[in-house]
Design a protein around this motif. Structure first.
Motif, PDB file in Angstrom:
ATOM      1  N   ILE A  51     -15.055 -42.787  48.001  1.00 44.91           N
ATOM      2  CA  ILE A  51     -14.333 -43.949  48.515  1.00 44.91           C
ATOM      3  C   ILE A  51     -13.275 -43.486  49.515  1.00 44.91           C
ATOM      4  O   ILE A  51     -12.636 -42.449  49.325  1.00 44.91           O
ATOM      5  N   ALA A  52     -13.092 -44.260  50.568  1.00 44.61           N
ATOM      6  CA  ALA A  52     -12.110 -43.921  51.603  1.00 44.61           C
ATOM      7  C   ALA A  52     -10.734 -43.676  50.981  1.00 44.61           C
ATOM      8  O   ALA A  52     -10.248 -44.478  50.184  1.00 44.61           O
ATOM      9  N   ASP A  53     -10.107 -42.569  51.374  1.00 43.38           N
ATOM     10  CA  ASP A  53      -8.793 -42.208  50.837  1.00 43.38           C
ATOM     11  C   ASP A  53      -7.704 -42.890  51.668  1.00 43.38           C
ATOM     12  O   ASP A  53      -7.015 -42.258  52.476  1.00 43.38           O
ATOM     13  N   VAL A  54      -7.543 -44.173  51.463  1.00 44.23           N
ATOM     14  CA  VAL A  54      -6.573 -44.966  52.222  1.00 44.23           C
ATOM     15  C   VAL A  54      -5.148 -44.515  51.932  1.00 44.23           C
ATOM     16  O   VAL A  54      -4.285 -44.500  52.816  1.00 44.23           O
ATOM     17  N   THR A  55      -4.869 -44.114  50.697  1.00 43.64           N
ATOM     18  CA  THR A  55      -3.497 -43.774  50.329  1.00 43.64           C
ATOM     19  C   THR A  55      -2.997 -42.515  51.030  1.00 43.64           C
ATOM     20  O   THR A  55      -1.789 -42.264  51.062  1.00 43.64           O
ATOM     21  N   HIS A  56      -3.900 -41.711  51.603  1.00 42.01           N
ATOM     22  CA  HIS A  56      -3.451 -40.572  52.399  1.00 42.01           C
ATOM     23  C   HIS A  56      -2.719 -41.053  53.644  1.00 42.01           C
ATOM     24  O   HIS A  56      -1.751 -40.411  54.082  1.00 42.01           O
ATOM     25  N   PHE A  57      -3.177 -42.154  54.224  1.00 41.41           N
ATOM     26  CA  PHE A  57      -2.595 -42.670  55.466  1.00 41.41           C
ATOM     27  C   PHE A  57      -1.520 -43.726  55.221  1.00 41.41           C
ATOM     28  O   PHE A  57      -0.603 -43.874  56.026  1.00 41.41           O
ATOM     29  N   VAL A  58      -1.637 -44.482  54.134  1.00 44.71           N
ATOM     30  CA  VAL A  58      -0.684 -45.558  53.836  1.00 44.71           C
ATOM     31  C   VAL A  58       0.256 -45.061  52.745  1.00 44.71           C
ATOM     32  O   VAL A  58      -0.067 -45.106  51.552  1.00 44.71           O
ATOM     33  N   LYS A  59       1.393 -44.575  53.168  1.00 50.02           N
ATOM     34  CA  LYS A  59       2.353 -44.015  52.217  1.00 50.02           C
ATOM     35  C   LYS A  59       3.088 -45.133  51.491  1.00 50.02           C
ATOM     36  O   LYS A  59       3.443 -46.152  52.089  1.00 50.02           O
ATOM     37  N   GLU A  60       3.310 -44.921  50.231  1.00 49.48           N
ATOM     38  CA  GLU A  60       3.964 -45.944  49.423  1.00 49.48           C
ATOM     39  C   GLU A  60       5.371 -46.229  49.930  1.00 49.48           C
ATOM     40  O   GLU A  60       6.163 -45.310  50.183  1.00 49.48           O
ATOM     41  N   GLY A  61       5.663 -47.515  50.102  1.00 54.03           N
ATOM     42  CA  GLY A  61       6.965 -47.927  50.593  1.00 54.03           C
ATOM     43  C   GLY A  61       7.078 -47.982  52.095  1.00 54.03           C
ATOM     44  O   GLY A  61       8.110 -48.420  52.620  1.00 54.03           O
TER      45      GLY A  61
END
Length: 698
Positions: A150-160
């Motif tokens: 699955i695409a690792d979106v959280t690598h690019f979209v940092k929390e906060g």
């Protein structure tokens, strides 16, 4: 300006296609009398039938495509502005001048699958936001390995980050009939987070080692990976390869014959192995009581420019089920993982059992056809639906499954700390644990789950997070927000489809245009008519057999119907009309011929009107299979008509807006309405929600 109260609008801003009076300019009045206007209600005196308010924004003339689409969005409290410059500055750059490439430090931290695994995707034709890929192979130890990547979106979209806060607010991608509003900027959703063929991409993967004979799980691995998809297949192509048909795989076009045959055989073998595993997974869920339900479902078909060109009915291909089973399997195993790590703060998805009384119509309708539906458990319901098949009319089973779908409860996201463990169960899928992990490009819930999984893996490795865990209350508040946005998205999608159906038929003459005549199946009996389903267009609606004047529908010897004086009588499985011509009977699951027209109103949106013109089928029994002709034409035709109307309006060189009209018209820049909506949402937001959830709880 007087406003009639409109019941059922859950918003402080009410839409009303009212009359705006300009006493100094009759010409302006003639142009704006049928405009849809957003007003804000300021007060409502208890002694008055009418509220007091002020105009905020003129959406446009009623009946125009863009006006009606914006009306659908606003009525469902969907406010999606373009991504801001500040948000876009957070995004990575990928251009011919500055191409994006993987970071060597990331390569060192990830499991590299680029050379070891044959990875491929299977999606609708023209899909660009490819957020899931698959792999399957035989291992040296004799086992099989199934992989979901699955695409690792959280690598690019940092929390906060600003992008994360915007995605959290939207909660989902909104799909309408002719467009979509993405949850994430296009550089992610259609590029760097899209697992396209032939390019390196970051992924979150689940890999299972399966016993080659029993297909039972021996080991499972979760983690961040680096992949390169070898094939970007669409459903029809994958099914053709499975069927052994001659099919052209674009990625193999320029290869030599020998190499092409070898790679094609390798791909076909992988698809066959994947299908074999998926059949086992489905059979296992079936034994647990999994339901196969059906809705009036269409999908959007995109052209090369990512425009939606048609609404295409869901086709019953086995490869659909193969991909779905693999995604369900990944969601189930990730749910188990995060629940074990965070028993009180994990985001799961549950599907409560429906109330027994909601099945009454399904049970009675099936009984009229000679079928018995047992609704005691999901397993007995599934078995009953499987048996309720009429070899002479496949639409009977389809309609019964649609009715079962309508009776279902809504599936909901929740925090594990708010429900006892026996309430985690997903009734429709027959799974004890379930979540959403496989679509982080278009669902914020999946982003939260990715962060939870990452936090769980960090704990296993002994990595201490600097961020505090989000509380059960914070996770539950986010779950409620996402549930609310999902309901709005589903309703907007349904209303958008209905809008296009109305626009498609609006300019057609129902008396002469053959597109307005269709076959319909009766699926419910009412006091003064019947409810029907039109498979050709995916339309459900009421057909009245008695009108307001007291006339009833009378059918002649040839089946043709006309209005005459008479009476109507309802029975459990049929309805009769009696007139001077005799008695006409309409039974459940009868095929009748209806004429489709559009009923317009100045106070409400257009709706379809269905009128029976024959109590006989429109086509012979051999040709009554669901057709996609109407769906394929529908959106294309409406968009084309709208573009032609705009072009004619442009060439007509309409006079400039008058002073009175300018006072009530907004520009395309952010309007007073959008500003007020932002302030309203901030005012309603819990202060605790402003602080971002930590990566370890998502």
């Amino acid at each position: 300006m007087g406003l009639s109260p409109r019941v059922g609008i859950p918003s402080a801003s009410w839409l009303y296609p009212g009359t705006i009076v300009f006493p100094k300019s009759a010409s302006v009045l003639s142009r704006l009398i049928l405009c849809r206007v957003v007003v804000r209600v300021d007060s409502w005196e208890s002694t008055s039938l009418y509220p007091n308010g002020h105009s905020v924004r003129v959406l446009g003339r009623a009946g125009e495509l863009e006006t009606e689409v914006q009306t659908v969005l606003i009525e469902n409290c969907i406010h999606v502005l373009p991504f801001s410059d500040a948000q876009l500055r957070e995004m990575p750059v990928n251009s011919p001048e500055k191409p994006w490439s993987v970071d060597p430090s990331e390569v060192a931290q990830r499991r590299d699958l680029r050379e070891s695994h044959l990875v491929f995707s299977i999606d609708p034709r023209g899909c660009e936001d490819v957020d899931d890929t698959l792999s399957v192979r035989s291992l040296a130890n004799g086992r099989l390995e199934l992989g979901v990547h699955i695409a690792d979106v959280t690598h690019f979209v940092k929390e906060g980050s600003l992008t994360d806060l915007e995605a959290r607010l939207r909660a989902t991608t909104y799909y309408l009939a002719d467009r979509r509003y993405d949850m994430l900027p296009a550089v992610l959703s259609a590029d760097l987070c899209s697992l396209l063929q032939g390019v390196d991409r970051y992924a979150m993967s689940v890999l299972w080692e399966l016993d080659a004979q029993s297909l039972e799980v021996q080991e499972v691995w979760y983690g961040r990976t680096l992949i390169r998809s070898s094939y970007q297949l669409h459903y029809e192509l994958a099914q053709a390869l499975l069927n052994g048909e001659q099919a052209e795989v674009p990625e193999l076009t320029n290869l030599g014959l020998k190499e092409k045959d070898a790679k094609l055989a390798q791909l076909t073998q992988a698809l066959e192995m994947l299908t074999h595993i998926a059949r086992h997974l489905r059979a296992k869920r079936d034994r647990g009581g999994a339901l196969e339900l059906e809705g009036v479902e269409v999908r959007a078909q995109l052209d090369e420019e990512r425009n939606i060109t048609a609404l295409v009915p869901r086709q019953p291909l086995e490869v659909h089920e193969t991909v779905a089973e693999c995604m369900i399997y990944a969601n189930h195993w990730v749910a188990r993982k995060i629940q074990e790590a965070f028993p009180n703060q994990a985001l799961l998805r549950r599907h409560p059992p429906p109330r027994e009384e909601l099945f009454s119509q399904l049970v009675d309708t099936a009984k009229a056809r000679g079928f018995t539906i047992c609704t005691r458990t999901n397993k007995t319901l599934a078995n009953s639906l499987d048996r309720a098949v009429d070899p002479q009319d496949p639409l009977v089973n389809r309609l019964l499954r649609m009715m079962a779908t309508v009776a279902m409860s809504q599936a909901l996201y929740f925090s594990t700390g708010t429900q006892p463990q026996d309430q985690y169960y997903h009734y429709g899928l027959a799974l004890d644990y379930y979540t959403h992990f496989t679509s982080p490009i278009r669902r914020y819930a999946d982003i939260m789950v990715h962060r939870l999984l990452t936090a769980a893996l960090d704990i296993e490795r002994g990595v201490v997070s600097s961020k505090a865990l989000a509380s059960n209350k914070e996770v539950e508040e986010m779950a409620e927000h996402i549930n609310s946005k999902n309901r709005a998205a589903q309703k907007a999608q349904l209303l958008s489809t209905t809008l296009f159906q109305c626009l498609f038929f609006k300019e057609r003459d129902p008396q002469t245009d053959q597109c307005c005549v269709a076959d319909a199946v009766i699926y419910s009996i009412r006091d003064n008519g019947v409810l029907v389903f039109i498979p050709e267009y995916g339309v459900k609606g009421a057909v009245y057999l008695k009108n307001k004047e007291g006339l009833v529908v009378a059918a002649g010897q040839d089946g043709s119907c006309e209005w005459q004086s008479g009476t109507v009588r309802k029975y459990p499985d049929h309805i009769t009309t009696t007139s001077s011509c005799g008695t006409s009977t309409f039974r459940l699951f009868d095929h009748i011929t209806v004429r489709i027209s559009v009923h317009s109103s100045t106070c409400h949106g257009d709706c379809l009107n269905l009128e029976v013109i024959s109590n006989k089928p429109h086509r012979s029994a051999a040709s009554q299979q669901p057709s996609s002709r109407g769906h394929r034409q529908l959106v294309q035709e409406v968009v084309r008509q709208n573009e032609e109307a705009l072009a004619l309006e442009k060439t007509a060189q309409r006079p400039k807006l008058s002073k009175e009209e300018r006072e009530f018209r907004q520009s395309r820049t952010p309007s007073l309405y959008s500003v007020l909506e932002e302030i309203r949402e901030l005012a309603l937001m819990d202060l605790e929600m402003v602080s971002p959830l930590s990566a370890s709880t998502a």
